[in-house]
Design an enzyme around this catalytic site. Structure first.
Site, PDB file in Angstrom:
ATOM      1  N   HIS A 108       0.839  -1.193   0.000  1.00  0.00           N
ATOM      2  CA  HIS A 108       0.000   0.000   0.000  1.00  0.00           C
ATOM      3  C   HIS A 108       0.875   1.243   0.000  1.00  0.00           C
ATOM      4  CE1 HIS A 108       0.728  -1.424   4.174  1.00  0.00           C
ATOM      5  NE2 HIS A 108       1.153  -0.179   4.314  1.00  0.00           N
ATOM      6  N   ASP A 175      -4.465   0.007  -0.882  1.00  0.00           N
ATOM      7  CA  ASP A 175      -3.625  -1.081  -1.425  1.00  0.00           C
ATOM      8  C   ASP A 175      -3.253  -0.808  -2.876  1.00  0.00           C
ATOM      9  OD1 ASP A 175      -4.089  -2.345   0.994  1.00  0.00           O
ATOM     10  OD2 ASP A 175      -4.316  -4.314   0.062  1.00  0.00           O
ATOM     11  N   ARG A 203      13.253  -6.377   3.999  1.00  0.00           N
ATOM     12  CA  ARG A 203      12.244  -7.074   4.787  1.00  0.00           C
ATOM     13  C   ARG A 203      10.933  -6.695   4.093  1.00  0.00           C
ATOM     14  NH1 ARG A 203       7.472  -5.229   7.623  1.00  0.00           N
ATOM     15  NH2 ARG A 203       6.976  -6.745   9.229  1.00  0.00           N
ATOM     16  N   ASP A 205       7.176  -6.284   3.649  1.00  0.00           N
ATOM     17  CA  ASP A 205       6.009  -6.107   4.505  1.00  0.00           C
ATOM     18  C   ASP A 205       4.800  -6.846   3.924  1.00  0.00           C
ATOM     19  OD1 ASP A 205       5.044  -4.534   6.794  1.00  0.00           O
ATOM     20  OD2 ASP A 205       3.750  -3.548   5.327  1.00  0.00           O
ATOM     21  N   LEU A 210       0.190  -8.360  -0.224  1.00  0.00           N
ATOM     22  CA  LEU A 210       0.770  -7.778  -1.434  1.00  0.00           C
ATOM     23  C   LEU A 210       0.391  -8.615  -2.661  1.00  0.00           C
ATOM     24  CD1 LEU A 210       2.888  -5.992  -2.962  1.00  0.00           C
ATOM     25  CD2 LEU A 210       4.624  -7.621  -2.239  1.00  0.00           C
ATOM     26  N   GLU A 212      -2.133 -10.798  -2.902  1.00  0.00           N
ATOM     27  CA  GLU A 212      -3.518 -11.239  -3.042  1.00  0.00           C
ATOM     28  C   GLU A 212      -4.224 -10.500  -4.171  1.00  0.00           C
ATOM     29  OE1 GLU A 212      -6.080 -10.244   0.145  1.00  0.00           O
ATOM     30  OE2 GLU A 212      -6.021  -8.137  -0.390  1.00  0.00           O
ATOM     31  N   GLU A 250       7.454 -11.046   5.606  1.00  0.00           N
ATOM     32  CA  GLU A 250       6.483 -11.141   6.703  1.00  0.00           C
ATOM     33  C   GLU A 250       5.285 -11.931   6.186  1.00  0.00           C
ATOM     34  OE1 GLU A 250       3.860  -8.204   9.613  1.00  0.00           O
ATOM     35  OE2 GLU A 250       4.070  -7.720   7.510  1.00  0.00           O
TER      36      GLU A 250
HETATM   37  C1  GLC Z   1       3.109  -4.729   8.688  1.00  0.00           C
HETATM   38  C2  GLC Z   1       3.983  -4.001   9.675  1.00  0.00           C
HETATM   39  C3  GLC Z   1       3.122  -3.157  10.572  1.00  0.00           C
HETATM   40  C4  GLC Z   1       2.308  -2.197   9.736  1.00  0.00           C
HETATM   41  C5  GLC Z   1       1.526  -2.940   8.663  1.00  0.00           C
HETATM   42  C6  GLC Z   1       0.912  -2.004   7.669  1.00  0.00           C
HETATM   43  O1  GLC Z   1       2.315  -5.682   9.273  1.00  0.00           O
HETATM   44  O2  GLC Z   1       4.755  -4.936  10.410  1.00  0.00           O
HETATM   45  O3  GLC Z   1       3.870  -2.472  11.526  1.00  0.00           O
HETATM   46  O4  GLC Z   1       1.416  -1.472  10.535  1.00  0.00           O
HETATM   47  O5  GLC Z   1       2.363  -3.817   7.935  1.00  0.00           O
HETATM   48  O6  GLC Z   1       1.918  -1.416   6.894  1.00  0.00           O
END
Ligand code: GLC
Length: 559
Positions: A108, A175, A203, A205, A210, A212, A250
């Site tokens: 997003h 998004d 990393r 996020d 992302l 979907e 993540e």
């Molecule tokens: C991830 C991050 C979190 C954030 C969210 C939206 O889950 O770890 O801190 O609020 O994305 O960007």
């Protein structure tokens, strides 16, 4: 040890340290941490033994989600510095033996990003398709929101153009539409830009969100590319631009679901993923003083390619999520570690750091970090864990664990010389305040948490088995004990951890060993003989922990 393997796949033995520049060290006295401050504090991280920094978002932001609401993917939040400062910090980190990865937040943008401003200005805007829109009123999606205290739908009506846009997170975070090739190009350009400045990866996020395509209208869905093909593209793009670059994703899904995001056994999608399941089961094991939930979680990891890796952690910057536990299990963890409502958030997580959860008990804390570093995978620390920082529950939601780093016992923990009222976040108060918990005092004390963590990190780095090994739980009779072995090449390490308060003696039988072998302690002085059948008796204190290297007659290890 094969030198080529270990240096190319540096991330398998890395010690990752996550920090937010904004709360780490303020060098220009404005109350906000900055890159100049970070550069000044890299020696602390080098001494700790960190090998990879993960910088949380430092881009220009609307400041509604701690930097995860970005208004310019190419910029630097002016409060933190400018591109020159970023490059200096990256270069200094590399000089100290640390790679740097940064948050890539491309699920997003902020609603103040110029793309979204243009997109919502008219249905004919060339940026309209950068986001996901629907014209008919959405169904009830209240069960799908990520932040249930703030949102009740994943669609928001845009008054001007009378259509709804998709936002998985807050409504101010529309998004991006990754099915649009123009958006995919933009994302690659952003990655290419930062890699060019000397980074070693990202990393990533919110990866499942992302990728979907759920919100995308049926008519368009047919022409959508396979989302996993897109992730494969991103991985090979990073590989082409930066030989040592990684994608640490993540993905908070059950293990079976995570396998897909590694690209199955092909291993050509995410390089690493956080093991959210092992983290949650670790807390259940700690609450029950029963190693079984953690052992089961580790056993349930799907097989992964040698080109991939798990990342292990006990705390990150978000809520300590317990969303994958059953309601009863979650209640057990809440009862043990965060019984008051003010300690919980979103009905699924804790907003505490670990030390206050165990009442600052150094035995438990050290056992838990020893366990973390002995688990198969790459450990990730959140800043302040090395000194046992606590949280500030007076702050809202997830901010409780995002307080300034505590460097000294001076005002504001030595984080900033600005007036405390100007700080980006207030420091921790009470028993975990900077007066009691800080780097300077602990550096001078060989018995401190910091000294312990430094030794632990050093041992971890000397044991490549831990990041690369075949892992097996060793049978033994005590419920509160986890005994496991990691074998890689000619090295075997045995780790024994007691999650309970009572001392015990653990009988261990090690296949392939006999009385020519012994177990040499790595975290204390001593060694234990094995008998002809490869059996030893290992004594553990309450909350005791031992790392034992199996040493045979032909060993060339430095133990
Ligand atoms: C991830 C991050 C979190 C954030 C969210 C939206 O889950 O770890 O801190 O609020 O994305 O960007």
């Amino acid at each position: 040890m094969r030198i080529t393997d270990t240096s190319d796949t540096w991330w398998k033995n890395a010690v990752v340290y996550c920090l937010d520049v904004e709360t780490f060290m303020d060098w220009n006295d404005d109350g906000v941490g900055d890159f100049a401050g970070l550069a000044q504090r890299l020696d602390h991280l080098q001494e700790l033994g960190v090998t990879c920094l993960w910088l949380m978002p430092f881009y220009p932001t609307a400041e509604k989600d701690d930097g995860y609401d970005i208004t310019d993917f190419y910029g630097v939040d002016p409060r933190l510095g400018h591109h020159g400062d970023v490059v200096e910090a990256i270069r200094t980190a590399r000089d100290r033996g640390m790679r740097v990865i940064v948050d890539l937040v491309v699920n997003h943008t902020s609603d103040r990003h110029p793309w979204f401003r243009a997109a919502r200005s008219s249905k004919d805007s060339p940026y309209r398709d950068y986001y996901v829109w629907r014209s008919d009123p959405p169904p009830d999606t209240s069960a799908e929101v990520v932040f249930p205290d703030q949102e009740d739908s994943i669609w928001e009506l845009d008054e001007r153009t009378c259509e709804y846009y998709l936002h998985r997170f807050y409504k101010h975070q529309p998004d991006l539409n990754v099915s649009n090739p123009a958006v995919r190009d933009e994302i690659a350009k952003v990655m290419g830009f930062w890699l060019e400045l000397g980074l070693s990866g990202f990393r990533v996020d919110a990866v499942p969100f992302l990728l979907e395509t759920a919100g995308i209208p049926q008519a368009e869905a047919a022409r959508l590319p396979d989302p996993h093909a897109y992730l494969r593209d991103l991985r090979s793009f990073v590989g082409r631009r930066s030989g040592d670059g990684i994608l640490l994703g993540e993905v908070n899904l059950p293990h079976e679901g995570q396998a897909e995001f590694f690209g199955g056994l092909a291993g050509d999608e995410l390089t690493m993923q956080f093991d959210f399941i092992a983290m949650q089961k670790l807390y259940l094991s700690l609450a029950r003083q029963d190693a079984a939930p953690l052992a089961d979680a580790l056993a349930s990891r799907p097989p992964i390619s040698p080109d991939c890796q798990w990342a292990t952690f006990v705390r990150n910057h978000d809520e300590l999520t317990l969303d994958k536990l059953s309601d009863d299990e979650r209640d057990e963890v809440f009862t043990a570690f965060g019984p008051e409502e003010s300690m919980q958030v979103y009905g699924r997580g804790l907003r505490r750091r670990l030390p206050p959860m165990v009442d600052g008990d150094p035995r438990r804390l050290r056992m838990i970090y020893s366990l973390l570093f002995s688990l198969p995978g790459t450990p990730v620390l959140f800043y302040g864990e090395e000194i046992g920082m606590g949280e500030n529950l007076a702050l809202d939601g997830r901010s409780a664990v995002r307080t300034p780093m505590q460097w000294t016992s001076a005002r504001s923990g030595g984080f900033s010389r600005a007036a405390p009222s100007r700080l980006t976040a207030p420091v921790v108060e009470g028993p975990f305040s900077p007066e009691h918990v800080n780097v300077a005092v602990q550096r001078a004390d060989p018995e401190s948490m910091l000294a312990f963590m430094t030794r632990l990190v050093q041992r971890y780095r000397e044991c490549p088995e831990l990041g690369r090994a075949e892992f097996a739980v060793i049978d033994q009779p005590h419920r509160s004990v986890l005994a496991h072995r990691c074998t890689w090449g000619d090295g075997t390490l045995v780790a024994v951890h007691n999650l309970g308060p009572d001392a015990c003696t653990v009988p261990l039988t090690l296949d392939g060993c006999d009385d020519e072998h012994r177990l040499v302690d790595l975290l204390q002085v001593g060694s234990t003989p094995l008998d002809r059948k490869g059996t030893a008796s290992v004594a553990l204190d309450g909350y005791g922990y031992r790392w034992l290297r199996v040493v045979g007659p032909a060993s060339r290890r430095l133990v």
